[in-house]
Design a protein around this motif. Structure first.
Motif, PDB file in Angstrom:
ATOM      1  N   GLY A 173       9.436  -6.501 -20.585  1.00 16.52           N
ATOM      2  CA  GLY A 173       9.263  -5.179 -21.182  1.00 16.52           C
ATOM      3  C   GLY A 173       9.859  -4.116 -20.279  1.00 16.52           C
ATOM      4  N   LYS A 174      10.108  -2.964 -20.811  1.00 18.42           N
ATOM      5  CA  LYS A 174      10.644  -1.862 -20.007  1.00 18.42           C
ATOM      6  C   LYS A 174       9.535  -1.255 -19.158  1.00 18.42           C
ATOM      7  CE  LYS A 174      13.707  -0.505 -23.816  1.00 18.42           C
ATOM      8  NZ  LYS A 174      14.066   0.630 -24.699  1.00 18.42           N
ATOM      9  N   GLY A 175       9.865  -0.977 -17.882  1.00 17.82           N
ATOM     10  CA  GLY A 175       8.899  -0.361 -16.990  1.00 17.82           C
ATOM     11  C   GLY A 175       8.709   1.117 -17.265  1.00 17.82           C
ATOM     12  N   ASP A 176       7.681   1.694 -16.661  1.00 19.00           N
ATOM     13  CA  ASP A 176       7.409   3.119 -16.896  1.00 19.00           C
ATOM     14  C   ASP A 176       8.507   4.011 -16.344  1.00 19.00           C
ATOM     15  OD1 ASP A 176       6.907   2.768 -14.206  1.00 19.00           O
ATOM     16  OD2 ASP A 176       4.836   3.480 -14.280  1.00 19.00           O
ATOM     17  N   TYR A 177       9.272   3.509 -15.363  1.00 22.62           N
ATOM     18  CA  TYR A 177      10.346   4.302 -14.783  1.00 22.62           C
ATOM     19  C   TYR A 177      11.463   4.589 -15.789  1.00 22.62           C
ATOM     20  CZ  TYR A 177      12.740  -0.204 -14.431  1.00 22.62           C
ATOM     21  OH  TYR A 177      13.310  -1.415 -14.721  1.00 22.62           O
ATOM     22  N   THR A 178      11.513   3.823 -16.888  1.00 21.87           N
ATOM     23  CA  THR A 178      12.545   4.044 -17.912  1.00 21.87           C
ATOM     24  C   THR A 178      12.203   5.223 -18.811  1.00 21.87           C
ATOM     25  OG1 THR A 178      11.530   2.599 -19.575  1.00 21.87           O
ATOM     26  CG2 THR A 178      12.983   1.566 -17.953  1.00 21.87           C
ATOM     27  N   LEU A 179      10.961   5.721 -18.700  1.00 18.33           N
ATOM     28  CA  LEU A 179      10.441   6.773 -19.580  1.00 18.33           C
ATOM     29  C   LEU A 179      10.372   6.321 -21.036  1.00 18.33           C
ATOM     30  CD1 LEU A 179      12.290   9.903 -18.069  1.00 18.33           C
ATOM     31  CD2 LEU A 179      10.069   8.927 -17.453  1.00 18.33           C
ATOM     32  N   ASP A 180      10.460   5.008 -21.240  1.00 16.36           N
ATOM     33  CA  ASP A 180      10.338   4.416 -22.577  1.00 16.36           C
ATOM     34  C   ASP A 180       9.673   3.052 -22.420  1.00 16.36           C
ATOM     35  OD1 ASP A 180      10.589   3.914 -25.302  1.00 16.36           O
ATOM     36  OD2 ASP A 180      12.614   3.097 -25.084  1.00 16.36           O
ATOM     37  N   THR A 182       4.029 -15.014 -13.587  1.00 14.22           N
ATOM     38  CA  THR A 182       3.679 -14.035 -12.551  1.00 14.22           C
ATOM     39  C   THR A 182       3.634 -12.628 -13.128  1.00 14.22           C
ATOM     40  OG1 THR A 182       5.955 -13.560 -11.839  1.00 14.22           O
ATOM     41  CG2 THR A 182       4.886 -15.491 -10.873  1.00 14.22           C
ATOM     42  N   ILE A 183       2.733 -11.849 -12.590  1.00 16.80           N
ATOM     43  CA  ILE A 183       2.678 -10.406 -12.838  1.00 16.80           C
ATOM     44  C   ILE A 183       2.511  -9.744 -11.484  1.00 16.80           C
ATOM     45  CG2 ILE A 183       1.498  -8.486 -13.946  1.00 16.80           C
ATOM     46  CD1 ILE A 183       0.506 -10.373 -16.086  1.00 16.80           C
ATOM     47  N   ASP A 184       3.443  -8.876 -11.143  1.00 19.06           N
ATOM     48  CA  ASP A 184       3.450  -8.262  -9.819  1.00 19.06           C
ATOM     49  C   ASP A 184       3.404  -9.370  -8.761  1.00 19.06           C
ATOM     50  OD1 ASP A 184       3.547  -5.708 -10.980  1.00 19.06           O
ATOM     51  OD2 ASP A 184       1.361  -5.641 -11.156  1.00 19.06           O
ATOM     52  N   THR A 227       7.718  -0.330 -22.592  1.00 22.42           N
ATOM     53  CA  THR A 227       7.366  -1.250 -23.667  1.00 22.42           C
ATOM     54  C   THR A 227       6.595  -2.426 -23.088  1.00 22.42           C
ATOM     55  OG1 THR A 227       9.507  -2.382 -23.468  1.00 22.42           O
ATOM     56  CG2 THR A 227       9.348  -0.622 -25.113  1.00 22.42           C
ATOM     57  N   PRO A 228       5.806  -3.121 -23.903  1.00 21.79           N
ATOM     58  CA  PRO A 228       4.943  -4.181 -23.358  1.00 21.79           C
ATOM     59  C   PRO A 228       5.697  -5.460 -23.034  1.00 21.79           C
ATOM     60  CG  PRO A 228       4.696  -4.063 -25.738  1.00 21.79           C
ATOM     61  CD  PRO A 228       5.564  -2.892 -25.344  1.00 21.79           C
ATOM     62  N   GLY A 229       5.165  -6.208 -22.076  1.00 21.21           N
ATOM     63  CA  GLY A 229       5.656  -7.545 -21.820  1.00 21.21           C
ATOM     64  C   GLY A 229       5.188  -8.484 -22.918  1.00 21.21           C
ATOM     65  N   MET A 230       5.927  -9.561 -23.143  1.00 22.89           N
ATOM     66  CA  MET A 230       5.591 -10.508 -24.206  1.00 22.89           C
ATOM     67  C   MET A 230       5.888 -11.934 -23.771  1.00 22.89           C
ATOM     68  SD  MET A 230       6.983  -8.660 -27.680  1.00 22.89           S
ATOM     69  CE  MET A 230       6.318  -7.080 -28.223  1.00 22.89           C
ATOM     70  N   LEU A 231       5.180 -12.879 -24.395  1.00 22.57           N
ATOM     71  CA  LEU A 231       5.439 -14.299 -24.221  1.00 22.57           C
ATOM     72  C   LEU A 231       5.558 -14.924 -25.604  1.00 22.57           C
ATOM     73  CD1 LEU A 231       5.705 -16.858 -22.478  1.00 22.57           C
ATOM     74  CD2 LEU A 231       3.198 -17.001 -22.450  1.00 22.57           C
ATOM     75  N   THR A 267       1.184 -10.544 -26.488  1.00 26.13           N
ATOM     76  CA  THR A 267       1.559  -9.247 -25.927  1.00 26.13           C
ATOM     77  C   THR A 267       0.667  -8.932 -24.739  1.00 26.13           C
ATOM     78  OG1 THR A 267       2.295  -8.465 -28.096  1.00 26.13           O
ATOM     79  CG2 THR A 267       1.887  -6.797 -26.408  1.00 26.13           C
ATOM     80  N   PHE A 268       1.270  -8.608 -23.618  1.00 24.34           N
ATOM     81  CA  PHE A 268       0.514  -8.307 -22.415  1.00 24.34           C
ATOM     82  C   PHE A 268      -0.104  -6.906 -22.496  1.00 24.34           C
ATOM     83  CE2 PHE A 268       3.168 -11.782 -21.156  1.00 24.34           C
ATOM     84  CZ  PHE A 268       2.433 -12.476 -20.202  1.00 24.34           C
ATOM     85  N   PRO A 269      -1.197  -6.701 -21.778  1.00 24.14           N
ATOM     86  CA  PRO A 269      -1.816  -5.370 -21.780  1.00 24.14           C
ATOM     87  C   PRO A 269      -0.869  -4.288 -21.267  1.00 24.14           C
ATOM     88  CG  PRO A 269      -3.284  -7.016 -20.798  1.00 24.14           C
ATOM     89  CD  PRO A 269      -1.943  -7.677 -20.965  1.00 24.14           C
ATOM     90  N   GLU A 270      -1.177  -3.087 -21.593  1.00 22.71           N
ATOM     91  CA  GLU A 270      -0.370  -1.941 -21.167  1.00 22.71           C
ATOM     92  C   GLU A 270      -0.225  -1.907 -19.643  1.00 22.71           C
ATOM     93  OE1 GLU A 270      -0.347   2.956 -21.715  1.00 22.71           O
ATOM     94  OE2 GLU A 270      -2.008   1.723 -22.478  1.00 22.71           O
ATOM     95  N   LYS A 271       0.975  -1.600 -19.200  1.00 19.37           N
ATOM     96  CA  LYS A 271       1.311  -1.492 -17.772  1.00 19.37           C
ATOM     97  C   LYS A 271       1.384  -2.840 -17.061  1.00 19.37           C
ATOM     98  CE  LYS A 271       1.139   3.032 -18.020  1.00 19.37           C
ATOM     99  NZ  LYS A 271       2.367   3.866 -17.958  1.00 19.37           N
ATOM    100  N   ARG A 272       1.327  -3.953 -17.796  1.00 21.36           N
ATOM    101  CA  ARG A 272       1.398  -5.278 -17.191  1.00 21.36           C
ATOM    102  C   ARG A 272       2.723  -5.919 -17.582  1.00 21.36           C
ATOM    103  NH1 ARG A 272      -1.619  -6.374 -13.207  1.00 21.36           N
ATOM    104  NH2 ARG A 272      -2.441  -8.403 -13.837  1.00 21.36           N
ATOM    105  N   HIS A 273       3.585  -6.125 -16.585  1.00 30.33           N
ATOM    106  CA  HIS A 273       4.942  -6.589 -16.851  1.00 30.33           C
ATOM    107  C   HIS A 273       5.197  -7.929 -16.148  1.00 30.33           C
ATOM    108  CE1 HIS A 273       6.010  -2.818 -18.783  1.00 30.33           C
ATOM    109  NE2 HIS A 273       5.383  -2.196 -17.792  1.00 30.33           N
ATOM    110  N   PRO A 274       5.133  -9.044 -16.894  1.00 32.91           N
ATOM    111  CA  PRO A 274       5.366 -10.374 -16.300  1.00 32.91           C
ATOM    112  C   PRO A 274       6.831 -10.560 -15.946  1.00 32.91           C
ATOM    113  CG  PRO A 274       5.269 -10.569 -18.665  1.00 32.91           C
ATOM    114  CD  PRO A 274       4.947  -9.127 -18.352  1.00 32.91           C
TER     115      PRO A 274
END
Length: 360
Positions: free
Chosen positions: A230-237, A278-280, A239-243, A258-265
């Motif tokens: 998903g797109k990180g918050d630094y993109t200003l757009d 992995t996440i972070d 989007t959620p991570g997905m599997l 769909t991963f929770p908000e702010k969680r980017h695998p």
């Protein structure tokens, strides 16, 4: 004398029976391992700093001894600028060097230099193999969204003999049953598809929509698993991570998590029907049968001193993690068992990013 004679005859008969009963059809033949200093162990690819031409390869042997900079040590030459990935196939190792736009080919057992592929290679990323061909993802000019391709490398001539045009930002790829799957992270942009390519015709036959920035994928038991950051918050757009779990018989999506908000695998691997991702700086697991996201991590490597999880692989029930530290200091490798207990750690070179297993 007579007794000794019959004893000799008896011994000869026994040896004859043994030789008949132990034919090659009745026993397994164990081929000797190839000779070379790097015949058994783990290659760790260190991409090095962008623009510094300090990429390198480290090696961990089966006795637990680690070695640094084996490419330059063997060949008395530098590897290049930003080593992206390695492919092991046949007797060779194919080192994909991104910013240098080369494929460095060496013997995988001795690491002795064979040749460099540079023609028709532009911003190469990853490589996969089928028959006598290597398939290499290339961004082309990252500022041109229309010139990305998969280069078809003839492994006998070491020449690129064809190019398969694909959409922007082709990254990781894998081959299954004559089909090439290419994940599109998007290059300088943001991709969200998997290209499906028929290797016989070299045509893109379909495109599978997935989450933004597909980072990793694998095939197991007829299913294609794709993890997207998903797109990180630094993109200003953001989007959620997905599997995604995809049926490769018809490329249909069976289930999407769909991963929770702010969680980017980021990374994905499998061991005994358990997916590991992995996440972070944390490692999680999920059953391929239940296919439900984990709420708590299996373990947190930060507790053992890991600073920046930058590479991930599971092999022989060992979890390998690469730690890029601050991108300028020496990186490190952390090794865990499947319960998340630390087994070993050692330093490598600048920005380790991936692991490759040679005869282990």
């Amino acid at each position: 004398m007579k007794t000794s004679f019959y004893k000799c005859i008896s011994m000869l008969f026994i040896l004859f029976v043994i030789s008949i009963s132990c034919t090659s059809e009745d026993r397994d033949y164990i081929a000797p391992l190839p000779e070379g200093d790097y015949s058994q162990g783990v290659f760790i690819l260190n991409e090095g700093g962008y623009g510094y031409s300090n990429a390198s390869v480290s090696f961990l042997d089966v006795d637990g001894q680690d070695y640094s900079s084996i490419f330059s040590g063997v060949n008395q030459m530098t590897l290049g600028d930003v080593a992206q990935s390695i492919g092991l196939y046949g007797d060779n190792a194919y080192i994909v060097v991104n910013n240098s736009a080369t494929i460095e080919i060496v013997n995988r057992y001795t690491f002795e230099y064979i040749t460099t592929v540079s023609s028709d290679i532009m911003n190469p990323r990853y490589i996969a193999f089928e028959g006598n061909k290597g398939y290499i993802t290339n961004w082309g000019d990252p500022n041109n969204v229309a010139d990305d391709y998969v280069a078809v490398l003839n492994l006998e001539t070491h020449l690129v003999e064809d190019k398969i045009p694909v959409v922007e930002g082709p990254e990781k790829l894998l081959i299954y049953d004559g089909t090439l799957y290419v994940a599109h992270k998007g290059g300088y942009g943001w991709g969200h598809t998997i290209s499906v390519i028929d290797l016989l015709t070299k045509n893109v036959t379909s495109s599978i929509p997935v989450g933004d920035v597909p980072d990793d994928m694998l095939i197991d038991d007829g299913k294609l698993y794709v993890i997207s950051s998903g797109k990180g918050d630094y993109t200003l757009d953001e989007t959620p991570g997905m599997l995604h779990k995809i049926n490769i018989s018809d490329n249909s999506i069976e289930k999407t998590l769909t991963f929770p908000e702010k969680r980017h695998p980021r990374f994905l691997d499998i061991n005994n029907e358990m997916l590991y991702y992995t996440i972070d700086n944390e490692v999680y697991t999920i059953s391929t049968d239940d296919f439900v996201l984990s709420e708590t991590p299996l373990f947190s490597p930060e507790d053992d001193g890991l600073d920046l999880l930058y590479g991930f692989k599971i092999h022989n029930d060992i979890i390998y993690l690469a730690d890029a530290k601050d991108y300028v200091s020496k990186g490190a490798v952390f090794m865990y068992n499947l319960r998340g207990l630390l087994q070993n750690t050692f330093l490598v070179q600048i920005i380790p990013n991936s692991f490759y297993f040679n005869n282990i």
